[in-house]
Scaffold this motif. Structure first.
Motif, PDB file in Angstrom:
ATOM      1  N   GLY A 338     -11.010  -3.198  -7.730  1.00  0.00           N
ATOM      2  CA  GLY A 338     -10.009  -2.261  -7.073  1.00  0.00           C
ATOM      3  C   GLY A 338      -9.884  -3.001  -5.782  1.00  0.00           C
ATOM      4  O   GLY A 338      -9.699  -4.198  -5.716  1.00  0.00           O
ATOM      5  N   ILE A 339      -9.651  -2.222  -4.682  1.00  0.00           N
ATOM      6  CA  ILE A 339      -9.190  -2.187  -3.522  1.00  0.00           C
ATOM      7  C   ILE A 339     -10.424  -2.099  -2.689  1.00  0.00           C
ATOM      8  O   ILE A 339     -11.108  -0.992  -2.582  1.00  0.00           O
ATOM      9  CB  ILE A 339      -8.021  -1.498  -2.959  1.00  0.00           C
ATOM     10  N   ASN A 340     -10.761  -2.983  -1.480  1.00  0.00           N
ATOM     11  CA  ASN A 340     -11.965  -2.688  -0.715  1.00  0.00           C
ATOM     12  C   ASN A 340     -11.385  -2.096   0.781  1.00  0.00           C
ATOM     13  O   ASN A 340      -9.973  -1.923   0.791  1.00  0.00           O
ATOM     14  CB  ASN A 340     -12.537  -4.146  -0.496  1.00  0.00           C
ATOM     15  N   GLU A 341     -12.450  -2.170   1.484  1.00  0.00           N
ATOM     16  CA  GLU A 341     -12.035  -1.300   2.926  1.00  0.00           C
ATOM     17  C   GLU A 341     -11.050  -1.945   3.587  1.00  0.00           C
ATOM     18  O   GLU A 341     -10.105  -1.553   4.389  1.00  0.00           O
ATOM     19  CB  GLU A 341     -13.328  -1.166   3.628  1.00  0.00           C
ATOM     20  N   ILE A 342     -10.987  -3.539   3.442  1.00  0.00           N
ATOM     21  CA  ILE A 342      -9.935  -4.359   4.278  1.00  0.00           C
ATOM     22  C   ILE A 342      -8.435  -3.813   3.638  1.00  0.00           C
ATOM     23  O   ILE A 342      -7.550  -3.692   4.329  1.00  0.00           O
ATOM     24  CB  ILE A 342     -10.345  -5.682   4.022  1.00  0.00           C
ATOM     25  N   GLY A 343      -8.437  -3.753   2.304  1.00  0.00           N
ATOM     26  CA  GLY A 343      -7.365  -3.417   1.745  1.00  0.00           C
ATOM     27  C   GLY A 343      -6.695  -2.083   2.091  1.00  0.00           C
ATOM     28  O   GLY A 343      -5.649  -1.706   2.213  1.00  0.00           O
ATOM     29  N   ASP A 344      -7.762  -1.106   2.045  1.00  0.00           N
ATOM     30  CA  ASP A 344      -7.509   0.179   2.657  1.00  0.00           C
ATOM     31  C   ASP A 344      -6.747   0.391   3.836  1.00  0.00           C
ATOM     32  O   ASP A 344      -6.047   1.261   4.227  1.00  0.00           O
ATOM     33  CB  ASP A 344      -8.662   1.198   2.503  1.00  0.00           C
ATOM     34  N   MET A 345      -7.450  -0.503   4.939  1.00  0.00           N
ATOM     35  CA  MET A 345      -7.081  -0.800   6.115  1.00  0.00           C
ATOM     36  C   MET A 345      -5.809  -0.999   6.561  1.00  0.00           C
ATOM     37  O   MET A 345      -4.959  -0.608   7.098  1.00  0.00           O
ATOM     38  CB  MET A 345      -8.202  -1.362   6.963  1.00  0.00           C
ATOM     39  N   PHE A 346      -5.366  -2.471   5.636  1.00  0.00           N
ATOM     40  CA  PHE A 346      -4.185  -3.004   6.124  1.00  0.00           C
ATOM     41  C   PHE A 346      -2.919  -2.853   5.130  1.00  0.00           C
ATOM     42  O   PHE A 346      -1.747  -3.116   5.484  1.00  0.00           O
ATOM     43  CB  PHE A 346      -4.480  -4.511   6.231  1.00  0.00           C
ATOM     44  N   MET A 347      -3.343  -2.741   3.688  1.00  0.00           N
ATOM     45  CA  MET A 347      -2.262  -2.619   3.060  1.00  0.00           C
ATOM     46  C   MET A 347      -1.078  -1.723   2.975  1.00  0.00           C
ATOM     47  O   MET A 347       0.091  -2.080   2.963  1.00  0.00           O
ATOM     48  CB  MET A 347      -2.577  -2.932   1.455  1.00  0.00           C
ATOM     49  N   PRO A 348      -1.543  -0.555   3.454  1.00  0.00           N
ATOM     50  CA  PRO A 348      -0.270   0.665   3.684  1.00  0.00           C
ATOM     51  C   PRO A 348       0.535   0.007   4.594  1.00  0.00           C
ATOM     52  O   PRO A 348       1.897   0.241   4.631  1.00  0.00           O
ATOM     53  CB  PRO A 348      -0.903   1.680   3.836  1.00  0.00           C
ATOM     54  N   THR A 349       0.188  -0.607   6.005  1.00  0.00           N
ATOM     55  CA  THR A 349       0.999  -1.184   6.896  1.00  0.00           C
ATOM     56  C   THR A 349       1.739  -2.298   6.447  1.00  0.00           C
ATOM     57  O   THR A 349       3.174  -2.519   6.748  1.00  0.00           O
ATOM     58  CB  THR A 349       0.379  -1.694   8.161  1.00  0.00           C
ATOM     59  N   PHE A 350       1.291  -3.233   5.592  1.00  0.00           N
ATOM     60  CA  PHE A 350       2.102  -4.344   4.990  1.00  0.00           C
ATOM     61  C   PHE A 350       3.379  -3.662   4.145  1.00  0.00           C
ATOM     62  O   PHE A 350       4.251  -4.074   4.228  1.00  0.00           O
ATOM     63  CB  PHE A 350       1.072  -5.191   4.005  1.00  0.00           C
ATOM     64  N   GLU A 351       2.965  -2.500   3.570  1.00  0.00           N
ATOM     65  CA  GLU A 351       4.059  -2.054   2.783  1.00  0.00           C
ATOM     66  C   GLU A 351       4.932  -1.426   3.560  1.00  0.00           C
ATOM     67  O   GLU A 351       6.351  -1.343   3.194  1.00  0.00           O
ATOM     68  CB  GLU A 351       3.414  -1.135   1.615  1.00  0.00           C
ATOM     69  N   LYS A 352       4.685  -0.776   4.629  1.00  0.00           N
ATOM     70  CA  LYS A 352       5.532   0.096   5.541  1.00  0.00           C
ATOM     71  C   LYS A 352       6.455  -0.776   5.962  1.00  0.00           C
ATOM     72  O   LYS A 352       7.780  -0.254   6.387  1.00  0.00           O
ATOM     73  CB  LYS A 352       4.822   0.672   6.459  1.00  0.00           C
ATOM     74  N   TYR A 353       6.062  -2.131   6.505  1.00  0.00           N
ATOM     75  CA  TYR A 353       7.006  -3.015   7.126  1.00  0.00           C
ATOM     76  C   TYR A 353       7.519  -4.193   6.083  1.00  0.00           C
ATOM     77  O   TYR A 353       8.036  -5.098   6.776  1.00  0.00           O
ATOM     78  CB  TYR A 353       6.145  -3.643   8.516  1.00  0.00           C
ATOM     79  N   LYS A 354       7.223  -3.848   5.071  1.00  0.00           N
ATOM     80  CA  LYS A 354       7.788  -5.071   3.854  1.00  0.00           C
ATOM     81  C   LYS A 354       7.490  -6.330   4.254  1.00  0.00           C
ATOM     82  O   LYS A 354       8.319  -7.195   3.962  1.00  0.00           O
ATOM     83  CB  LYS A 354       9.467  -4.758   4.209  1.00  0.00           C
ATOM     84  N   VAL A 355       6.227  -6.457   4.394  1.00  0.00           N
ATOM     85  CA  VAL A 355       5.789  -7.847   4.517  1.00  0.00           C
ATOM     86  C   VAL A 355       5.830  -8.615   3.000  1.00  0.00           C
ATOM     87  O   VAL A 355       5.732  -8.043   1.899  1.00  0.00           O
ATOM     88  CB  VAL A 355       4.034  -7.881   4.389  1.00  0.00           C
ATOM     89  N   ASP A 356       6.367  -9.843   3.130  1.00  0.00           N
ATOM     90  CA  ASP A 356       6.644 -10.390   1.848  1.00  0.00           C
ATOM     91  C   ASP A 356       5.325 -11.112   1.199  1.00  0.00           C
ATOM     92  O   ASP A 356       5.282 -11.087  -0.111  1.00  0.00           O
ATOM     93  CB  ASP A 356       7.845 -11.571   2.120  1.00  0.00           C
ATOM     94  N   LEU A 357       4.719 -11.823   1.861  1.00  0.00           N
ATOM     95  CA  LEU A 357       3.396 -12.737   1.251  1.00  0.00           C
ATOM     96  C   LEU A 357       2.071 -12.440   2.201  1.00  0.00           C
ATOM     97  O   LEU A 357       2.358 -12.478   3.242  1.00  0.00           O
ATOM     98  CB  LEU A 357       4.075 -14.142   1.242  1.00  0.00           C
ATOM     99  N   VAL A 358       1.308 -12.306   1.285  1.00  0.00           N
ATOM    100  CA  VAL A 358      -0.070 -12.071   2.063  1.00  0.00           C
ATOM    101  C   VAL A 358      -0.988 -12.990   1.540  1.00  0.00           C
ATOM    102  O   VAL A 358      -1.383 -13.008   0.247  1.00  0.00           O
ATOM    103  CB  VAL A 358      -0.645 -10.724   1.595  1.00  0.00           C
ATOM    104  N   LEU A 359      -1.494 -13.946   2.242  1.00  0.00           N
ATOM    105  CA  LEU A 359      -2.544 -14.988   1.900  1.00  0.00           C
ATOM    106  C   LEU A 359      -3.701 -14.827   2.412  1.00  0.00           C
ATOM    107  O   LEU A 359      -3.861 -14.299   3.587  1.00  0.00           O
ATOM    108  CB  LEU A 359      -1.972 -16.391   2.351  1.00  0.00           C
TER     109      LEU A 359
END
Length: 446
Positions: A338-359
């Motif tokens: 699934g998604i870990n605590e790092i994902g819970d913390m950051f992924m909504p912000t990535f989506e909100k500001y339309k980040v293109d690529l996450v490495l």
């Protein structure tokens, strides 16, 4: 008259000459041509009277927020240098055009090794120029390095996953292969866990040896990993070495600030290259001291919101060490993917500001997940890639499958690197093995 001592004529003459030389030196050195004459004189002196221990080692460039106009230059010596400077000029220009920028000095003493580390920021550069620079004691040598301020939308960058190793010869060969095959690369990224032990002097020396001369000619965007927080006895400590070696232009901590937790604060920052905005995160909350962990986490999240909201660049790329996806593995096969605590913390912000690529990195495996939004497969949303492994610490056959995986590398024991190619309205990620074998690629367009 008793007590009167007549001065010798030669003494009066010598004193007069000395005062005259000092006055002329002050006047001459205050002009550009005069400063160059004085520098030439010092250069001649140091050529015939070398100063042991002041030779510059591990000269390096670091990324800055405005790569078209500025650059951070760092290096180290084994003996303290007085009045350290960076000298630079346009490539091919006369030495009379040399500009001088003073550097600050810091001292790092770890693992029974003392290093004197210097930092200068060049802020008066012009876009689309090629410069030459050298570092040291304000004397001219033959040790010129290249610095380019390319400011256009097409570029090539190299991305290296975790390079931690027991033997860094493989890492050296990987870097040499990547840089030789991509001489047009304008900067490179190391995705965290640069070394296996963050306090080991020999490992840092091996890492720096491997990236020379690349790091002197193109800047590094360094990502901090969990191993940068390890002490020699494998306990958690401040990432002092990483922080001292790589003083990036951080948004919430000045280069010389000593507040508790500032070594972690200086590990998140952003920079623009062409029309791409890069965000570098510090995901090592587990390794941070309890006294400042929550504060640094809150500051970074607030900064990330503001940074992504304020950028005017059409492309946004995030670089982070810990991966946001949770994987089962052979030692914990019942772990629910699934998604870990790092994902819970950051992924909504990535989506909100339309980040293109996450490495990301950390897992020592290469997998593509594709577009993910609201923690699910999506036709849009940020595109997620965990970048693989560049050192000899391998986790082959440990990681199990994740339902969001679109592709996983079949080369489980293979070192790899990525090439990021920006061309017009596309961003391409290509994956290569150490022998140059191409094994994956993806193109994002807008």
């Amino acid at each position: 008259m008793k007590g009167y001592i007549k001065r010798q004529p030669w003494l009066v003459w010598l004193s007069t000459v000395f005062i005259l030389v000092v006055v002329i030196g002050v006047i001459v050195s205050s002009t550009a041509w005069g400063a160059n004459i004085m520098r030439q004189g010092r250069s001649l002196y140091y050529h015939y009277v070398p100063q042991a221990g002041t030779e510059a080692r591990y000269v390096r460039q670091l990324v800055t927020p405005d790569m078209a106009h500025s650059r951070i230059i760092m290096w180290e010596t084994s003996k303290a240098t007085e009045e350290p400077v960076v000298l630079y000029k346009e490539a091919g220009a006369s030495d009379s055009t040399i500009q001088s920028v003073p550097a600050t000095m810091d001292t790092l003493q770890e693992d029974k090794v003392v290093r004197y580390i210097y930092r200068a920021e060049l802020t008066q550069l012009e876009p689309n120029k090629t410069y030459e620079y050298q570092v040291g004691q304000n004397v001219i040598t033959n040790d010129w390095h290249t610095l380019q301020t390319v400011d256009h939308r097409n570029f090539v960058a190299l991305v290296f996953p975790d390079s931690q190793s027991a033997d860094y010869r493989g890492w050296h060969e990987l870097v040499e292969t990547a840089y030789t095959k991509n001489p047009e690369a304008t900067f490179f990224v190391n995705m965290g866990d640069l070394v296996d032990n963050g306090e080991s002097a020999s490992q840092w020396d091996a890492w720096f040896d491997a990236v020379e001369p690349m790091i002197a000619n193109i800047p590094l965007a360094g990502v901090i990993g969990n191993h940068e927080y390890y002490s020699l006895d494998w306990q958690m400590k401040e990432p002092t070495a990483f922080d001292t070696f790589f003083k990036f232009a951080a948004p919430t901590a000045k280069p010389d600030s000593k507040q508790l937790g500032d070594s972690s604060r200086r590990a998140f920052y952003s920079y623009d290259y062409g029309d791409v905005h890069f965000v570098v995160l510090n995901t090592q909350f587990q390794e941070m001291n309890d006294t400042y962990r929550e504060a640094v986490q809150a500051e970074q999240l607030a900064w990330l919101e503001a940074d992504l909201a304020n950028t005017k660049q059409p492309w946004k790329v995030v670089l982070m060490h810990r991966d946001p996806f949770r994987y089962p593995h052979t030692k914990a096969p019942n772990t629910v993917p699934g998604i870990n605590e790092i994902g819970d913390m950051f992924m909504p912000t990535f989506e909100k500001y339309k980040v293109d690529l996450v490495l990301s990195a950390h897992y020592h495996m290469y997998r593509r997940r594709g577009h993910v939004e609201n923690f699910e497969r999506s036709a849009t949303g940020p595109y997620y890639i965990v970048t693989g492994v560049a050192g000899d610490v391998k986790y082959a056959n440990i990681w199990m499958d994740h339902p969001l995986d679109e592709y996983k590398s079949p080369y489980l024991d293979g070192d790899n690197y990525l090439v990021l190619r920006k061309q017009a309205n596309s961003l391409m990620v290509e994956a290569y093995l150490a022998d140059g074998t191409h094994f994956d690629s993806v193109i994002l367009t807008k």
